[in-house]
Design a protein around this motif. Structure first.
Motif, PDB file in Angstrom:
ATOM      1  N   PRO A  96       0.604  -1.262  -0.102  1.00  0.00           N
ATOM      2  CA  PRO A  96      -0.005   0.110   0.096  1.00  0.00           C
ATOM      3  C   PRO A  96       0.744   1.446   0.053  1.00  0.00           C
ATOM      4  CG  PRO A  96       0.317  -0.709   2.291  1.00  0.00           C
ATOM      5  CD  PRO A  96       0.841  -1.901   1.313  1.00  0.00           C
ATOM      6  N   GLY A  97       0.216   2.439  -0.487  1.00  0.00           N
ATOM      7  CA  GLY A  97       0.888   3.654  -0.337  1.00  0.00           C
ATOM      8  C   GLY A  97       0.793   4.258   1.169  1.00  0.00           C
ATOM      9  N   PRO A  98       1.439   5.311   1.256  1.00  0.00           N
ATOM     10  CA  PRO A  98       1.372   6.060   2.721  1.00  0.00           C
ATOM     11  C   PRO A  98      -0.105   6.021   3.393  1.00  0.00           C
ATOM     12  CG  PRO A  98       2.647   7.299   1.192  1.00  0.00           C
ATOM     13  CD  PRO A  98       2.053   6.304   0.487  1.00  0.00           C
ATOM     14  N   ALA A  99      -1.147   6.286   2.800  1.00  0.00           N
ATOM     15  CA  ALA A  99      -2.440   6.338   3.381  1.00  0.00           C
ATOM     16  C   ALA A  99      -2.904   4.972   3.217  1.00  0.00           C
ATOM     17  CB  ALA A  99      -3.515   6.918   2.146  1.00  0.00           C
ATOM     18  N   GLY A 100      -2.415   4.160   2.453  1.00  0.00           N
ATOM     19  CA  GLY A 100      -3.152   2.545   2.832  1.00  0.00           C
ATOM     20  C   GLY A 100      -2.365   2.065   4.037  1.00  0.00           C
ATOM     21  N   ALA A 101      -1.042   2.502   4.185  1.00  0.00           N
ATOM     22  CA  ALA A 101      -0.319   1.766   5.429  1.00  0.00           C
ATOM     23  C   ALA A 101      -0.637   2.352   6.555  1.00  0.00           C
ATOM     24  CB  ALA A 101       1.114   2.279   5.269  1.00  0.00           C
ATOM     25  N   ILE A 102      -1.333   3.461   6.705  1.00  0.00           N
ATOM     26  CA  ILE A 102      -1.845   4.073   7.893  1.00  0.00           C
ATOM     27  C   ILE A 102      -3.075   3.546   8.189  1.00  0.00           C
ATOM     28  CG2 ILE A 102      -2.977   6.280   8.736  1.00  0.00           C
ATOM     29  CD1 ILE A 102      -0.720   7.725   7.772  1.00  0.00           C
ATOM     30  N   TYR A 103      -4.045   3.289   7.289  1.00  0.00           N
ATOM     31  CA  TYR A 103      -5.392   2.665   7.360  1.00  0.00           C
ATOM     32  C   TYR A 103      -5.007   1.180   7.722  1.00  0.00           C
ATOM     33  CZ  TYR A 103     -10.212   1.098   5.976  1.00  0.00           C
ATOM     34  OH  TYR A 103     -11.314   0.790   6.073  1.00  0.00           O
ATOM     35  N   LEU A 104      -4.278   0.401   7.315  1.00  0.00           N
ATOM     36  CA  LEU A 104      -3.814  -0.871   7.739  1.00  0.00           C
ATOM     37  C   LEU A 104      -3.590  -0.979   9.259  1.00  0.00           C
ATOM     38  CD1 LEU A 104      -2.266  -2.462   4.605  1.00  0.00           C
ATOM     39  CD2 LEU A 104      -4.429  -3.046   5.720  1.00  0.00           C
ATOM     40  N   GLN A 105      -2.714   0.184   9.650  1.00  0.00           N
ATOM     41  CA  GLN A 105      -2.481   0.291  11.056  1.00  0.00           C
ATOM     42  C   GLN A 105      -3.482   0.403  11.916  1.00  0.00           C
ATOM     43  OE1 GLN A 105       0.663   3.614  10.642  1.00  0.00           O
ATOM     44  NE2 GLN A 105       1.736   2.189  12.050  1.00  0.00           N
ATOM     45  N   TRP A 106      -4.256   1.091  11.527  1.00  0.00           N
ATOM     46  CA  TRP A 106      -5.510   1.441  12.365  1.00  0.00           C
ATOM     47  C   TRP A 106      -6.576   0.292  12.399  1.00  0.00           C
ATOM     48  CZ3 TRP A 106      -6.714   4.411  16.089  1.00  0.00           C
ATOM     49  CH2 TRP A 106      -6.007   6.173  15.980  1.00  0.00           C
ATOM     50  N   GLN A 107      -6.599  -0.561  11.493  1.00  0.00           N
ATOM     51  CA  GLN A 107      -7.220  -1.746  10.980  1.00  0.00           C
ATOM     52  C   GLN A 107      -6.760  -2.948  12.067  1.00  0.00           C
ATOM     53  OE1 GLN A 107      -7.591  -2.550   6.846  1.00  0.00           O
ATOM     54  NE2 GLN A 107      -9.745  -2.184   6.935  1.00  0.00           N
ATOM     55  N   GLN A 108      -5.396  -3.079  12.013  1.00  0.00           N
ATOM     56  CA  GLN A 108      -4.692  -3.931  12.871  1.00  0.00           C
ATOM     57  C   GLN A 108      -5.000  -3.567  14.357  1.00  0.00           C
ATOM     58  OE1 GLN A 108      -0.901  -3.404  11.125  1.00  0.00           O
ATOM     59  NE2 GLN A 108      -1.159  -5.234   9.726  1.00  0.00           N
ATOM     60  N   ALA A 109      -4.901  -2.318  14.778  1.00  0.00           N
ATOM     61  CA  ALA A 109      -4.774  -1.816  16.054  1.00  0.00           C
ATOM     62  C   ALA A 109      -6.459  -2.130  16.563  1.00  0.00           C
ATOM     63  CB  ALA A 109      -4.397  -0.391  15.968  1.00  0.00           C
ATOM     64  N   THR A 110      -7.414  -1.986  15.852  1.00  0.00           N
ATOM     65  CA  THR A 110      -8.942  -2.223  16.206  1.00  0.00           C
ATOM     66  C   THR A 110      -9.432  -3.532  16.026  1.00  0.00           C
ATOM     67  OG1 THR A 110     -10.060  -1.256  13.951  1.00  0.00           O
ATOM     68  CG2 THR A 110      -9.122   0.362  15.667  1.00  0.00           C
ATOM     69  N   ALA A 111      -8.765  -4.202  15.382  1.00  0.00           N
ATOM     70  CA  ALA A 111      -9.648  -5.626  14.845  1.00  0.00           C
ATOM     71  C   ALA A 111      -9.534  -6.492  16.042  1.00  0.00           C
ATOM     72  CB  ALA A 111      -9.009  -6.133  13.875  1.00  0.00           C
ATOM     73  N   ARG A 112      -8.533  -6.549  16.970  1.00  0.00           N
ATOM     74  CA  ARG A 112      -8.520  -7.688  17.935  1.00  0.00           C
ATOM     75  C   ARG A 112      -8.419  -6.753  19.299  1.00  0.00           C
ATOM     76  NH1 ARG A 112      -3.799 -11.702  15.759  1.00  0.00           N
ATOM     77  NH2 ARG A 112      -4.866 -12.269  13.740  1.00  0.00           N
ATOM     78  N   PRO A 113      -8.675  -7.566  20.352  1.00  0.00           N
ATOM     79  CA  PRO A 113      -8.947  -7.156  21.567  1.00  0.00           C
ATOM     80  C   PRO A 113      -7.357  -6.394  22.053  1.00  0.00           C
ATOM     81  CG  PRO A 113      -9.782  -9.340  21.528  1.00  0.00           C
ATOM     82  CD  PRO A 113      -9.203  -9.246  20.380  1.00  0.00           C
ATOM     83  N   ILE A 114      -7.640  -5.446  22.768  1.00  0.00           N
ATOM     84  CA  ILE A 114      -6.423  -4.646  23.258  1.00  0.00           C
ATOM     85  C   ILE A 114      -5.328  -5.737  23.818  1.00  0.00           C
ATOM     86  CG2 ILE A 114      -5.311  -2.659  24.442  1.00  0.00           C
ATOM     87  CD1 ILE A 114      -8.104  -1.579  24.167  1.00  0.00           C
ATOM     88  N   VAL A 116      -0.565  -6.175  23.921  1.00  0.00           N
ATOM     89  CA  VAL A 116       0.948  -5.543  23.534  1.00  0.00           C
ATOM     90  C   VAL A 116       1.025  -6.062  22.244  1.00  0.00           C
ATOM     91  CG1 VAL A 116       3.126  -5.560  23.893  1.00  0.00           C
ATOM     92  CG2 VAL A 116       1.696  -5.111  25.609  1.00  0.00           C
ATOM     93  N   GLY A 117       0.647  -7.453  21.854  1.00  0.00           N
ATOM     94  CA  GLY A 117       0.843  -8.151  20.661  1.00  0.00           C
ATOM     95  C   GLY A 117      -0.005  -7.452  19.642  1.00  0.00           C
ATOM     96  N   THR A 118      -1.223  -7.315  19.945  1.00  0.00           N
ATOM     97  CA  THR A 118      -2.104  -6.623  18.789  1.00  0.00           C
ATOM     98  C   THR A 118      -1.659  -5.250  18.505  1.00  0.00           C
ATOM     99  OG1 THR A 118      -4.137  -7.436  19.604  1.00  0.00           O
ATOM    100  CG2 THR A 118      -4.501  -5.514  18.587  1.00  0.00           C
ATOM    101  N   LEU A 119      -0.880  -4.379  19.362  1.00  0.00           N
ATOM    102  CA  LEU A 119      -0.555  -3.034  19.107  1.00  0.00           C
ATOM    103  C   LEU A 119       0.854  -3.345  18.597  1.00  0.00           C
ATOM    104  CD1 LEU A 119      -1.753  -1.280  22.455  1.00  0.00           C
ATOM    105  CD2 LEU A 119      -2.676  -0.927  20.143  1.00  0.00           C
ATOM    106  N   GLN A 120       1.479  -4.098  18.647  1.00  0.00           N
ATOM    107  CA  GLN A 120       2.895  -4.198  18.037  1.00  0.00           C
ATOM    108  C   GLN A 120       2.828  -4.887  16.635  1.00  0.00           C
ATOM    109  OE1 GLN A 120       5.785  -6.867  19.470  1.00  0.00           O
ATOM    110  NE2 GLN A 120       7.460  -5.560  18.932  1.00  0.00           N
ATOM    111  N   ARG A 121       1.950  -5.609  16.524  1.00  0.00           N
ATOM    112  CA  ARG A 121       1.408  -5.702  15.040  1.00  0.00           C
ATOM    113  C   ARG A 121       1.219  -4.528  14.301  1.00  0.00           C
ATOM    114  NH1 ARG A 121      -0.192 -10.802  17.204  1.00  0.00           N
ATOM    115  NH2 ARG A 121      -2.072  -9.883  17.719  1.00  0.00           N
ATOM    116  N   ALA A 122       0.544  -3.581  14.756  1.00  0.00           N
ATOM    117  CA  ALA A 122       0.182  -2.234  14.145  1.00  0.00           C
ATOM    118  C   ALA A 122       1.186  -1.475  14.156  1.00  0.00           C
ATOM    119  CB  ALA A 122      -1.213  -1.844  14.513  1.00  0.00           C
ATOM    120  N   LEU A 123       2.075  -1.541  15.012  1.00  0.00           N
ATOM    121  CA  LEU A 123       3.160  -0.712  15.270  1.00  0.00           C
ATOM    122  C   LEU A 123       4.672  -1.241  15.503  1.00  0.00           C
ATOM    123  CD1 LEU A 123       1.276   1.482  17.958  1.00  0.00           C
ATOM    124  CD2 LEU A 123       1.523   2.006  15.541  1.00  0.00           C
TER     125      LEU A 123
END
Length: 308
Positions: A96-114, A116-123
């Motif tokens: 993805p381009g920059p916009a898609g990469a940021i959207y994927l970060q938000w999707q990864q951060a919100t898709a699973r329960p909070i 450390v592992g969930t957030l590290q996949r996003a970050l």
């Protein structure tokens, strides 16, 4: 097995609404604004606990909104339609381009329960230990803790606004006892707010929550109504794989019939269920549009995307 039909009337009337005095008040002090943000959060807390709400779909829709807000903060021109295209038209192996990469970060951060592992996949640029430390940063109420983490991350990583906002919303949700991140601060704060510190930043977070929750509650109500209607038409669908496709529409803001519903490595295929042929997927989407339960989102003749 007979499918129980949802009570559409209940779905339309049971969601709490924001008290009008919350958004109509014009207060500016740190003594008064937290009262309003607390009332807004209490209203949203009732919605978060409501089973009728399509929570996964709501989080995905808010992830798109948060991504658009982040693009604006970063001075980039991409808006919701561009961001949708950048992610939902990706083929396996594409980047993805920059916009898609940021959207994927938000999707990864919100898709699973909070976690450390969930957030590290996003970050992935920060360590699990650092994320754990930030999640444990700050004392006081949920908004104070979120503002403290926002300031701490921006101090350590001044150019990582998206990471700071994801972590701040994670701490806010965790402090409220929610299982998943709900993008709120990211959609309410402005770029100038991220330059504030201390009580000024905390005040900005309270104001942002009043604004973002005021916008979120109508979205939750609208999606709840639309999903109830979508579930009601399932018995009318005869296409093979239609039920699995509808299940995806209940969790995703947008879907490409020629990618998400047909590619065995994407969408329903990841669960091991049978993917649809390209023609069947497009016919199903057109059928759902005709039934008034799904919308075509792009206005294009090709590379179309559909959503509730």
């Amino acid at each position: 097995m007979q499918i129980a039909q949802p009570n559409l009337t209940d779905a339309l009337v049971t969601l709490p609404r924001m008290p009008p005095w919350v958004t109509s008040a014009r207060v500016e002090t740190l003594e008064d604004v937290p009262f309003l943000s607390g009332a807004a959060l209490a209203t949203l807390h009732l919605v978060v606990g409501c089973d009728d709400v399509p929570h996964a779909l709501l989080r995905d829709r808010l992830s798109l909104t948060a991504s658009e807000a982040c693009m604006h903060m970063l001075g980039r021109p991409e808006r919701a339609g561009d961001i949708r295209d950048a992610v939902h038209l990706l083929r396996p192996g594409d980047q993805p381009g920059p916009a898609g990469a940021i959207y994927l970060q938000w999707q990864q951060a919100t898709a699973r329960p909070i976690s450390v592992g969930t957030l590290q996949r996003a970050l992935p640029s920060v360590t699990a230990e650092q994320i754990a430390a930030w999640l444990d940063t700050g004392r006081g109420g949920p908004v104070m803790r979120a503002a403290t983490v926002l300031e701490a991350v921006l101090t350590a990583h001044p150019r990582e606004e998206v990471m700071a906002l994801i972590l701040a919303d994670a701490v806010l949700a965790q402090s409220l006892g929610w299982t998943h991140v709900l993008p709120l601060l990211a959609t309410g704060l402005k770029s100038r707010d991220l330059r504030k510190r201390g009580t000024d930043l905390e005040l900005a977070c309270h104001k942002a929550l009043v604004s973002s929750i005021g916008a979120t509650l109508p979205i939750a109500s609208d999606l709840t109504r639309r999903v109830a209607h979508l579930r009601a038409v399932i018995p009318k669908l005869r296409a093979k794989g239609a039920a699995d496709a509808v299940a995806l529409f209940l969790t995703k803001d947008a879907l490409s019939p020629t990618i998400a519903l047909t590619d065995p490595t994407a969408g329903v295929g990841r669960t091991g269920r049978t993917s649809m042929s390209d023609r069947a997927a497009r016919r199903l989407c057109d059928r759902l549009v005709d039934l008034g339960v799904v919308r075509e989102l792009t206005g294009r003749d090709t590379f179309r995307l559909y959503g509730v």
